[in-house]
Design an enzyme around this catalytic site. Structure first.
Site, PDB file in Angstrom:
ATOM      1  N   CYS A 137       4.056  -8.990  27.467  1.00  0.00           N
ATOM      2  CA  CYS A 137       5.357  -9.615  27.713  1.00  0.00           C
ATOM      3  C   CYS A 137       6.028 -10.037  26.407  1.00  0.00           C
ATOM      4  O   CYS A 137       6.213 -11.228  26.140  1.00  0.00           O
ATOM      5  CB  CYS A 137       5.175 -10.817  28.620  1.00  0.00           C
ATOM      6  SG  CYS A 137       4.285 -10.373  30.096  1.00  0.00           S
ATOM      7  N   ARG A 197       0.085  -2.753  14.135  1.00  0.00           N
ATOM      8  CA  ARG A 197       0.821  -2.270  12.957  1.00  0.00           C
ATOM      9  C   ARG A 197       2.297  -1.964  13.217  1.00  0.00           C
ATOM     10  O   ARG A 197       3.145  -2.370  12.427  1.00  0.00           O
ATOM     11  CB  ARG A 197       0.107  -1.075  12.320  1.00  0.00           C
ATOM     12  CG  ARG A 197      -1.331  -1.413  11.862  1.00  0.00           C
ATOM     13  CD  ARG A 197      -1.950  -0.294  11.041  1.00  0.00           C
ATOM     14  NE  ARG A 197      -1.245  -0.142   9.794  1.00  0.00           N
ATOM     15  CZ  ARG A 197      -0.377   0.807   9.531  1.00  0.00           C
ATOM     16  NH1 ARG A 197      -0.145   1.749  10.417  1.00  0.00           N
ATOM     17  NH2 ARG A 197       0.250   0.833   8.380  1.00  0.00           N
ATOM     18  N   GLU A 218     -11.880  -0.768  -4.550  1.00  0.00           N
ATOM     19  CA  GLU A 218     -11.945  -1.435  -3.241  1.00  0.00           C
ATOM     20  C   GLU A 218     -11.081  -0.680  -2.222  1.00  0.00           C
ATOM     21  O   GLU A 218     -10.170  -1.254  -1.638  1.00  0.00           O
ATOM     22  CB  GLU A 218     -11.437  -2.882  -3.364  1.00  0.00           C
ATOM     23  CG  GLU A 218     -12.191  -3.728  -4.378  1.00  0.00           C
ATOM     24  CD  GLU A 218     -11.523  -5.097  -4.618  1.00  0.00           C
ATOM     25  OE1 GLU A 218     -10.388  -5.324  -4.160  1.00  0.00           O
ATOM     26  OE2 GLU A 218     -12.166  -5.924  -5.277  1.00  0.00           O
ATOM     27  N   PRO A 219     -11.340   0.598  -2.004  1.00  0.00           N
ATOM     28  CA  PRO A 219     -10.487   1.335  -1.062  1.00  0.00           C
ATOM     29  C   PRO A 219     -10.767   0.929   0.377  1.00  0.00           C
ATOM     30  O   PRO A 219     -11.921   0.724   0.761  1.00  0.00           O
ATOM     31  CB  PRO A 219     -10.900   2.794  -1.296  1.00  0.00           C
ATOM     32  CG  PRO A 219     -12.325   2.718  -1.711  1.00  0.00           C
ATOM     33  CD  PRO A 219     -12.455   1.439  -2.498  1.00  0.00           C
ATOM     34  N   GLY A 220      -9.725   0.793   1.165  1.00  0.00           N
ATOM     35  CA  GLY A 220      -9.876   0.479   2.582  1.00  0.00           C
ATOM     36  C   GLY A 220      -9.206   1.552   3.418  1.00  0.00           C
ATOM     37  O   GLY A 220      -9.846   2.436   3.981  1.00  0.00           O
ATOM     38  N   ARG A 221      -7.881   1.494   3.443  1.00  0.00           N
ATOM     39  CA  ARG A 221      -7.086   2.427   4.243  1.00  0.00           C
ATOM     40  C   ARG A 221      -7.413   3.894   3.931  1.00  0.00           C
ATOM     41  O   ARG A 221      -7.501   4.728   4.828  1.00  0.00           O
ATOM     42  CB  ARG A 221      -5.605   2.169   3.946  1.00  0.00           C
ATOM     43  CG  ARG A 221      -4.638   2.865   4.873  1.00  0.00           C
ATOM     44  CD  ARG A 221      -3.212   2.715   4.369  1.00  0.00           C
ATOM     45  NE  ARG A 221      -2.877   1.338   4.075  1.00  0.00           N
ATOM     46  CZ  ARG A 221      -2.348   0.478   4.945  1.00  0.00           C
ATOM     47  NH1 ARG A 221      -2.059   0.868   6.157  1.00  0.00           N
ATOM     48  NH2 ARG A 221      -2.080  -0.774   4.585  1.00  0.00           N
ATOM     49  N   TYR A 232      -6.995  -1.087   9.853  1.00  0.00           N
ATOM     50  CA  TYR A 232      -6.119  -2.185  10.275  1.00  0.00           C
ATOM     51  C   TYR A 232      -5.678  -2.009  11.734  1.00  0.00           C
ATOM     52  O   TYR A 232      -4.613  -2.481  12.126  1.00  0.00           O
ATOM     53  CB  TYR A 232      -4.912  -2.311   9.319  1.00  0.00           C
ATOM     54  CG  TYR A 232      -5.354  -2.460   7.877  1.00  0.00           C
ATOM     55  CD1 TYR A 232      -5.992  -3.638   7.462  1.00  0.00           C
ATOM     56  CD2 TYR A 232      -5.209  -1.434   6.949  1.00  0.00           C
ATOM     57  CE1 TYR A 232      -6.457  -3.770   6.164  1.00  0.00           C
ATOM     58  CE2 TYR A 232      -5.671  -1.563   5.643  1.00  0.00           C
ATOM     59  CZ  TYR A 232      -6.292  -2.742   5.264  1.00  0.00           C
ATOM     60  OH  TYR A 232      -6.758  -2.878   3.983  1.00  0.00           O
TER      61      TYR A 232
END
Ligand SMILES: *Cc1c(COP(=O)(O)O)cnc(C)c1O
Length: 424
Positions: free
Chosen positions: A346, A314, A275-278, A375
Site C-alpha cells: 500500500c 532498489r 572490496e567489490p560487492g555489486r 542489494y
C-alpha cells in the site's frame, strides 16, 4: 556465457528450470547462480594474480552465508560493516585475517568481536572512533591494525544516495586532515597504522573517478611514508558498476578496471585490497515472481505481481532499472504490451517500472528481475507482514534453499503483548 537463459521454452538458472523452483519453493524468491558468482570473483582475482592482493567481498551486497561460503572456497576475504556481518563471514569460513571492518559507527562491542577474531584491518572513519578503538584494544591487551578511510573529494556514483567520496558525504576523514589524523594515530599505544583506505561510491561506470582517487591517495601514501608511517596496504574499496541492461551505460570490464589499478599502483610497493560487492553479486541473481492480477487502468495496464518493494527496494529507493523477462519463452506470435509492473504494498512507491514493453501476460505467469543479486535480498524487509523473501542457490543441475521463507508465526514469535494489556 549466460547462466540465466532459455532451454526448452523456460528460463533456467544453470541447469535448473525457474518454473520448477517457483513450483517447489513458491514466489517471490531470489535465485542465484554459483557459476556466476565464481566467474565474477575469478575474473577479478585473475587481474592481480602476480601481486599481493586481498579481495574482501563486500558482505552487505549479498550476505547469505552460503554465498559467503562459496566465495570463501575461492579464497575471498570479506569487507564487513557490522558485528552481524562479521559473525556471518566467520560462520561462512572466512578467516579473521582476511576480514576488513568498514563503517562510520562501529560500537565497542563490535570492535571487541573483531579484535577477538584477529581481523586484518579496521578502516577507521573518525578520530572519535580511533580513540574508542584504542581504549578497547588496550583493555584487551591487543593492538588494533588500522587504515584511515580518507575522503578524496571525488565525485562518482550514478545516484546521490550512493555517492560517498565527496567532501559533503558523511564518510571518511576529510582530505585536509588526513596527515594530522595519521600523526595522532601514531601516538596511541593500542593502535598500529598499517594502511590507507578509500571508497568513493557505488555503481560507478567510468574509470576516471577511480583513477583520480587512486592517484590522489598514491600521493598521500608517499607523504605518509616520508613522515615515518609504515604504510603496507592500499584499500581501493569497491564501487565498480555493472550492466543493468538499460544500455544507458556500459561499465568498464573488471579486467579493464584491474589493468588501470595495476598501472597506477604497481610501483607503490603495497598490498592491494579490494572490496567489490555489486560487481561480484549483482548479475549472479534474479528475483523470480508471479503475476497475481492484470488490471486495466484508465490509460494503462498494470501487472500486479507477488514481489514488492520490501523484497527488492532498489527501484523505489534509487529509481533503479532492472531488466524484466518472462520465464516462459515468448513464442514467435506473441503480442507485446506496455505495462506498469507493481507490487501489492500500500504505497505508490511500490512500482518496479512504468510503461515497460513486455510479452502479454496473465495471472499465474512468472517473470524475473535480472541483476538482482546485489542489494536485493540483503535489503529486504517484512513490511506489510510479508515474510522475508527466500533465497535459492543453484549449482549445475541442483539447487538448495539457502534462506527459508518464514511463516507468519515465525514473524510474530519475537513480538509480545504486555500483561497490562490483558494478553489473550
Ligand atoms: C558498499 C561498500 C562497498 C561495496 O560497494 P559496491 O558498489 O557494491 O562494490 C565496498 N566498501 C565499502 C566501504 C562499502 O560501503
Amino acid at each position: 556465457m549466460r547462466h540465466f537463459d532459455f532451454k526448452n521454452g523456460h528460463m533456467h538458472c544453470e541447469g535448473v528450470s525457474l518454473s520448477d523452483i517457483a513450483d517447489q519453493v513458491g514466489t517471490p524468491v531470489y535465485v542465484y547462480s554459483s557459476a556466476t558468482f565464481e566467474r565474477h570473483f575469478s575474473v577479478f582475482t585473475e587481474a592481480f594474480k602476480d601481486q599481493d592482493t586481498l579481495v574482501a567481498y563486500s558482505v552487505k551486497a549479498n550476505s547469505n552465508i552460503a554465498v559467503l561460503a562459496s566465495l570463501a572456497k575461492l579464497g575471498a576475504g570479506a569487507d564487513v560493516v557490522s558485528g552481524g556481518e562479521l559473525a556471518r563471514a566467520l560462520k561462512a569460513g572466512i578467516p579473521g585475517e582476511k576480514i576488513v571492518f568498514s563503517g562510520v559507527g562501529k560500537k565497542p562491542a563490535e570492535m571487541h568481536a573483531a579484535l577477538t577474531a584477529g581481523i586484518h584491518v579496521f578502516n577507521v572513519e573518525s578520530q572519535a572512533e580511533l580513540d574508542v578503538l584504542n581504549s578497547v584494544a588496550i583493555e584487551m591487551g591487543k593492538i588494533a591494525p588500522i587504515a584511515f578511510r580518507v575522503n578524496p573529494d571525488v565525485s562518482a556514483g550514478g545516484h546521490e544516495k550512493i555517492s560517498t567520496g565527496k567532501a559533503e558525504n558523511k564518510f571518511g576523514i576529510a582530505w585536509s586532515s588526513a596527515e594530522a589524523a595519521y600523526a595522532y594515530a601514531a601516538t596511541l599505544p593500542g593502535i598500529k597504522v598499517v594502511g590507507v583506505d578509500v571508497h568513493i561510491g557505488s555503481q560507478i561506470v567510468d574509470l576516471a573517478p577511480f583513477e583520480t582517487a587512486i592517484t590522489k591517495v598514491g600521493g598521500l601514501i608517499k607523504r605518509l611514508r616520508a613522515q615515518g608511517h609504515d604504510i603496507q596496504s592500499f584499500d581501493v574499496g569497491g564501487g565498480l558498476g555493472i550492466n543493468y541492461g538499460n544500455n544507458a551505460v556500459t561499465p568498464p570490464q573488471p579486467s579493464e578496471y584491474g589493468a588501470m589499478v595495476k598501472r597506477l599502483t604497481s610501483d607503490m610497493n603495497v598490498k592491494m585490497i579490494f572490496e567489490p560487492g555489486r560487481m561480484i553479486a549483482g548479475n549472479s541473481g534474479v528475483l523470480l515472481s508471479e503475476v497475481v492480477y492484470v488490471k486495466d487502468g484508465e490509460d494503462r495496464k498494470f501487472l500486479i505481481i507477488d514481489a514488492a518493494m520490501n523484497d527488492l527496494i532498489r527501484p523505489a529507493l534509487y529509481d533503479a532499472y532492472h531488466d524484466i523477462e518472462a520465464v516462459r519463452a515468448p513464442g514467435s506470435n506473441m503480442t507485446e504490451v506496455l505495462y506498469d509492473v507493481v507490487g501489492p504494498i500500500c504505497e505508490t512507491g511500490d512500482t518496479f517500472t512504468k510503461r515497460r514493453m513486455l510479452p502479454e501476460m496473465e495471472a499465474g505467469d512468472r517473470l524475473v528481475f535480472h541483476s538482482a543479486g546485489a542489494y536485493g535480498a540483503a535489503q529486504a524487509s517484512q513490511y506489510n507482514t510479508r515474510p522475508l523473501v527466500p533465497e535459492v542457490l543453484v549449482r549445475g543441475g541442483e539447487y538448495h534453499v539457502i534462506r527459508a521463507r518464514p511463516t507468519v508465526e515465525d514473524i510474530l514469535a519475537g513480538e509480545s503483548i504486555p500483561d497490562w494489556l490483558d494478553a489473550p
